[in-house]
Design a protein around this motif. Structure first.
Motif, PDB file in Angstrom:
ATOM      1  N   ILE A 188      36.564  39.703  19.983  1.00 32.30           N
ATOM      2  CA  ILE A 188      37.279  40.175  21.173  1.00 32.30           C
ATOM      3  C   ILE A 188      38.799  40.190  20.987  1.00 32.30           C
ATOM      4  CG2 ILE A 188      37.743  39.695  23.617  1.00 32.30           C
ATOM      5  CD1 ILE A 188      34.813  38.705  23.821  1.00 32.30           C
ATOM      6  N   PRO A 189      39.439  39.089  20.569  1.00 38.33           N
ATOM      7  CA  PRO A 189      40.899  39.155  20.398  1.00 38.33           C
ATOM      8  C   PRO A 189      41.333  40.126  19.302  1.00 38.33           C
ATOM      9  CG  PRO A 189      40.035  37.066  19.567  1.00 38.33           C
ATOM     10  CD  PRO A 189      38.925  37.738  20.298  1.00 38.33           C
ATOM     11  N   ARG A 190      40.493  40.321  18.307  1.00 40.57           N
ATOM     12  CA  ARG A 190      40.848  41.255  17.230  1.00 40.57           C
ATOM     13  C   ARG A 190      40.752  42.696  17.713  1.00 40.57           C
ATOM     14  NH1 ARG A 190      37.759  39.321  11.889  1.00 40.57           N
ATOM     15  NH2 ARG A 190      39.029  41.014  10.998  1.00 40.57           N
ATOM     16  N   LEU A 191      39.818  42.970  18.617  1.00 42.31           N
ATOM     17  CA  LEU A 191      39.775  44.300  19.233  1.00 42.31           C
ATOM     18  C   LEU A 191      41.043  44.538  20.045  1.00 42.31           C
ATOM     19  CD1 LEU A 191      36.059  44.460  20.474  1.00 42.31           C
ATOM     20  CD2 LEU A 191      37.070  45.863  18.675  1.00 42.31           C
ATOM     21  N   GLN A 192      41.475  43.510  20.779  1.00 48.40           N
ATOM     22  CA  GLN A 192      42.703  43.623  21.561  1.00 48.40           C
ATOM     23  C   GLN A 192      43.913  43.882  20.658  1.00 48.40           C
ATOM     24  OE1 GLN A 192      41.515  39.848  24.043  1.00 48.40           O
ATOM     25  NE2 GLN A 192      43.170  40.880  25.124  1.00 48.40           N
ATOM     26  N   GLU A 193      43.980  43.173  19.549  1.00 43.93           N
ATOM     27  CA  GLU A 193      45.093  43.353  18.608  1.00 43.93           C
ATOM     28  C   GLU A 193      45.100  44.769  18.048  1.00 43.93           C
ATOM     29  OE1 GLU A 193      44.637  40.373  15.615  1.00 43.93           O
ATOM     30  OE2 GLU A 193      44.854  38.709  17.041  1.00 43.93           O
ATOM     31  N   ALA A 194      43.904  45.349  17.879  1.00 42.93           N
ATOM     32  CA  ALA A 194      43.797  46.706  17.341  1.00 42.93           C
ATOM     33  C   ALA A 194      44.020  47.767  18.418  1.00 42.93           C
ATOM     34  CB  ALA A 194      42.419  46.895  16.705  1.00 42.93           C
ATOM     35  N   GLY A 195      44.252  47.343  19.664  1.00 43.11           N
ATOM     36  CA  GLY A 195      44.489  48.287  20.746  1.00 43.11           C
ATOM     37  C   GLY A 195      43.227  48.936  21.281  1.00 43.11           C
ATOM     38  N   ILE A 196      42.071  48.321  21.053  1.00 45.91           N
ATOM     39  CA  ILE A 196      40.793  48.872  21.511  1.00 45.91           C
ATOM     40  C   ILE A 196      40.394  48.176  22.807  1.00 45.91           C
ATOM     41  CG2 ILE A 196      38.355  49.224  20.957  1.00 45.91           C
ATOM     42  CD1 ILE A 196      39.176  49.075  17.976  1.00 45.91           C
ATOM     43  N   SER A 197      40.201  48.946  23.864  1.00 47.13           N
ATOM     44  CA  SER A 197      39.828  48.385  25.155  1.00 47.13           C
ATOM     45  C   SER A 197      38.411  47.833  25.117  1.00 47.13           C
ATOM     46  CB  SER A 197      39.927  49.455  26.243  1.00 47.13           C
ATOM     47  OG  SER A 197      41.252  49.922  26.375  1.00 47.13           O
ATOM     48  N   VAL A 198      38.164  46.843  25.959  1.00 50.91           N
ATOM     49  CA  VAL A 198      36.838  46.228  26.018  1.00 50.91           C
ATOM     50  C   VAL A 198      36.286  46.280  27.442  1.00 50.91           C
ATOM     51  CG1 VAL A 198      37.017  44.712  24.008  1.00 50.91           C
ATOM     52  CG2 VAL A 198      37.960  43.962  26.188  1.00 50.91           C
ATOM     53  N   ASN A 199      34.990  46.520  27.525  1.00 53.07           N
ATOM     54  CA  ASN A 199      34.261  46.491  28.792  1.00 53.07           C
ATOM     55  C   ASN A 199      33.255  45.353  28.749  1.00 53.07           C
ATOM     56  OD1 ASN A 199      35.614  48.860  29.457  1.00 53.07           O
ATOM     57  ND2 ASN A 199      33.931  50.174  28.784  1.00 53.07           N
ATOM     58  N   LEU A 200      32.952  44.804  29.903  1.00 52.78           N
ATOM     59  CA  LEU A 200      31.983  43.718  30.007  1.00 52.78           C
ATOM     60  C   LEU A 200      30.706  44.266  30.658  1.00 52.78           C
ATOM     61  CD1 LEU A 200      31.398  40.668  29.689  1.00 52.78           C
ATOM     62  CD2 LEU A 200      32.429  40.331  31.941  1.00 52.78           C
ATOM     63  N   THR A 201      29.572  44.102  29.976  1.00 50.55           N
ATOM     64  CA  THR A 201      28.320  44.627  30.520  1.00 50.55           C
ATOM     65  C   THR A 201      27.388  43.507  30.964  1.00 50.55           C
ATOM     66  OG1 THR A 201      27.398  44.785  28.281  1.00 50.55           O
ATOM     67  CG2 THR A 201      28.406  46.750  29.181  1.00 50.55           C
ATOM     68  N   TRP A 202      26.563  43.849  31.962  1.00 50.87           N
ATOM     69  CA  TRP A 202      25.551  42.963  32.552  1.00 50.87           C
ATOM     70  C   TRP A 202      26.195  41.697  33.120  1.00 50.87           C
ATOM     71  CZ3 TRP A 202      23.487  47.122  32.382  1.00 50.87           C
ATOM     72  CH2 TRP A 202      23.216  47.849  31.228  1.00 50.87           C
ATOM     73  N   TYR A 203      27.357  41.894  33.736  1.00 49.15           N
ATOM     74  CA  TYR A 203      28.100  40.779  34.342  1.00 49.15           C
ATOM     75  C   TYR A 203      27.339  40.196  35.527  1.00 49.15           C
ATOM     76  CZ  TYR A 203      31.801  38.307  36.855  1.00 49.15           C
ATOM     77  OH  TYR A 203      32.555  37.359  37.508  1.00 49.15           O
ATOM     78  N   GLN A 204      27.373  38.869  35.642  1.00 51.27           N
ATOM     79  CA  GLN A 204      26.814  38.138  36.769  1.00 51.27           C
ATOM     80  C   GLN A 204      27.839  37.130  37.250  1.00 51.27           C
ATOM     81  OE1 GLN A 204      22.740  36.704  36.163  1.00 51.27           O
ATOM     82  NE2 GLN A 204      22.571  38.039  34.373  1.00 51.27           N
ATOM     83  N   PRO A 205      27.729  36.691  38.502  1.00 50.55           N
ATOM     84  CA  PRO A 205      28.737  35.769  39.039  1.00 50.55           C
ATOM     85  C   PRO A 205      28.921  34.500  38.213  1.00 50.55           C
ATOM     86  CG  PRO A 205      27.354  36.611  40.806  1.00 50.55           C
ATOM     87  CD  PRO A 205      26.734  37.087  39.518  1.00 50.55           C
ATOM     88  N   ASP A 206      27.861  34.041  37.521  1.00 50.41           N
ATOM     89  CA  ASP A 206      27.974  32.803  36.744  1.00 50.41           C
ATOM     90  C   ASP A 206      28.382  33.052  35.286  1.00 50.41           C
ATOM     91  OD1 ASP A 206      25.654  34.001  35.913  1.00 50.41           O
ATOM     92  OD2 ASP A 206      24.387  32.216  36.105  1.00 50.41           O
ATOM     93  N   THR A 207      28.720  34.299  34.939  1.00 48.94           N
ATOM     94  CA  THR A 207      29.155  34.600  33.574  1.00 48.94           C
ATOM     95  C   THR A 207      30.497  33.933  33.296  1.00 48.94           C
ATOM     96  OG1 THR A 207      28.043  36.758  33.626  1.00 48.94           O
ATOM     97  CG2 THR A 207      29.725  36.424  31.928  1.00 48.94           C
ATOM     98  N   VAL A 208      30.553  33.163  32.235  1.00 43.34           N
ATOM     99  CA  VAL A 208      31.806  32.508  31.834  1.00 43.34           C
ATOM    100  C   VAL A 208      32.499  33.415  30.828  1.00 43.34           C
ATOM    101  CG1 VAL A 208      32.854  30.479  30.765  1.00 43.34           C
ATOM    102  CG2 VAL A 208      30.808  30.228  32.205  1.00 43.34           C
ATOM    103  N   VAL A 209      33.640  33.971  31.213  1.00 49.13           N
ATOM    104  CA  VAL A 209      34.343  34.916  30.349  1.00 49.13           C
ATOM    105  C   VAL A 209      35.542  34.246  29.694  1.00 49.13           C
ATOM    106  CG1 VAL A 209      33.613  36.913  31.693  1.00 49.13           C
ATOM    107  CG2 VAL A 209      35.749  35.768  32.259  1.00 49.13           C
ATOM    108  N   PRO A 210      35.884  34.660  28.480  1.00 50.20           N
ATOM    109  CA  PRO A 210      37.068  34.094  27.816  1.00 50.20           C
ATOM    110  C   PRO A 210      38.321  34.396  28.637  1.00 50.20           C
ATOM    111  CG  PRO A 210      35.743  35.407  26.292  1.00 50.20           C
ATOM    112  CD  PRO A 210      35.211  35.666  27.649  1.00 50.20           C
TER     113      PRO A 210
END
Length: 379
Positions: free
Chosen positions: A91-113
């Motif tokens: 994930i952080p390496r995608l950010q460094e490369a300028g590539i956007s990220v989407n989060l799939t199958w999100y639920q209220p209890d999902t712990v995200v970085p």
């Protein structure tokens, strides 16, 4: 085809029922194989809208960084994989490369970085209500039909992903007057009527003339000069090409709220059939393949039964047979086009194998068709 890479898709629809992104589902044995498949598609990449990349059942790993992602690509991170060490390092390496990220199958209890700017968050709307504070723009998934889409937007979703707009559209079985006018034009062009006779029909509706010339002069058509009039179009293109573009005009005449997404899908089907069929048919038949794919959604776009709409157009038998009875020489190519709109890569692989078409040929024709449909800017 066990080691093949195949790409299926579903569209992302905004509140105005327009396709504003393409979600590509990459079916591959490993992330490295997925990268190999994606690398060879740079020259046909659809650039008009954002493109979500789903690796389907694979855990996203740093192998993905070997792909030189186009500027409009967004990588999906499934919530089930978000705690995996390799995904966490990606994930952080995608950010460094300028590539956007989407989060799939999100639920209220999902712990995200922390400190991850998720662009879109895909939520399985059939299993849970919209969470109170999703970390990105909320996209509903799993909707059954158009009424469920309306409900999701009312709940606060920003859009939806999927093919729900193919269901829940009511028809009365009759052509509207505006549609009947275009059908009349199609019949005149099919029998090579005098240009003056066709122009007289077009003059009765200036908007039709404008839209026809706009599509013919669109970037997707690739003409070297601008077409100024219908007579000019006949001189440059001939009657067969004009029949094709009047077909585009017909499917774009719908006033249904779902029409923009339906139109784009219909054109993508037609363009795919035209591209993939080029190795099987003479050049003169390719426009018929395009029309077959484009007209496969005519009943939804026009609010009339498919059989009644087609009978008024006097189309060649192979088009009619493929659309009405699912038979004839064009039918296998229509089935292949429809298989792209599914998560079932096995069916897609089987249909391609029966036609002796390679996965790379399917993927390239698929993305070329998407790029072409996007370029027409419906709605």
């Amino acid at each position: 085809m066990s080691n093949a890479v195949l790409i299926t898709r579903e569209p992302v629809i905004n509140k105005q029922y327009k396709i504003t992104a393409n979600r590509l589902i990459v079916h591959a044995a490993t992330v490295a194989r997925a990268v190999e498949g994606l690398q060879g598609l740079a020259d046909v990449w659809p650039a008009t809208h954002p493109v979500f990349i789903s690796l389907y059942r694979l855990v996203p790993t740093p192998d993905l960084l070997e792909w030189k992602a186009p500027a409009n690509a967004m990588v999906e991170i499934p919530s089930q994989a978000i705690a995996h060490p390799l995904t966490l390092s990606l994930i952080p390496r995608l950010q460094e490369a300028g590539i956007s990220v989407n989060l799939t199958w999100y639920q209220p209890d999902t712990v995200v970085p922390p400190n991850v700017p998720w662009r879109f968050v895909i939520i399985d709307a059939k299993r849970q209500p919209l969470p109170a504070d999703p970390p990105g723009l909320a996209i509903a998934w799993g909707l059954a039909d158009v009424p469920e889409f309306r409900d999701a937007i009312a709940q606060g979703y920003d859009g939806a992903s999927g093919w729900f707009f193919l269901r829940g559209v009511k028809t009365d079985g009759k052509l509207a007057p505006s549609h009947a006018q275009i059908v009349r034009l199609l019949s005149l062009v099919r029998r090579n009527a005098e240009v003056k006779e066709i122009e007289n029909v077009l003059k009765q509706d200036v908007a039709l003339s404008y839209k026809l010339l706009r599509y013919i002069n669109s970037a997707g058509f690739g003409l070297m000069c601008e077409i100024q009039s219908f007579r000019h179009a006949v001189t440059i293109l001939g009657y067969e090409k004009l029949h094709k573009w009047l077909s585009v005009l017909l499917i774009s005449a719908s006033r249904d709220p779902s029409a923009p997404a339906l139109m784009q899908t219909a054109i993508a089907r037609g363009r795919f059939m035209e591209k993939i069929g080029s190795a099987f048919f003479e050049k003169g038949e390719l426009d018929n393949l395009f029309i077959t794919g484009a007209f496969s959604m005519l009943h939804l776009l026009l609010g009339a039964s498919l059989r009644s709409a087609l009978e008024e157009m006097h189309l060649p038998p192979p088009i009619y047979d493929a659309l009405v009875s699912g038979d004839g020489v064009y039918a296998p190519f229509l089935k292949l086009a429809r298989a792209l709109e599914s998560f079932d890569e096995k069916q897609l692989a089987t249909l391609a194998d029966e036609l002796h078409i390679t996965p790379d040929e399917v993927n390239r024709a698929h993305l070329e068709a998407l790029a072409f449909a996007d370029s027409l800017q419906f709605g």
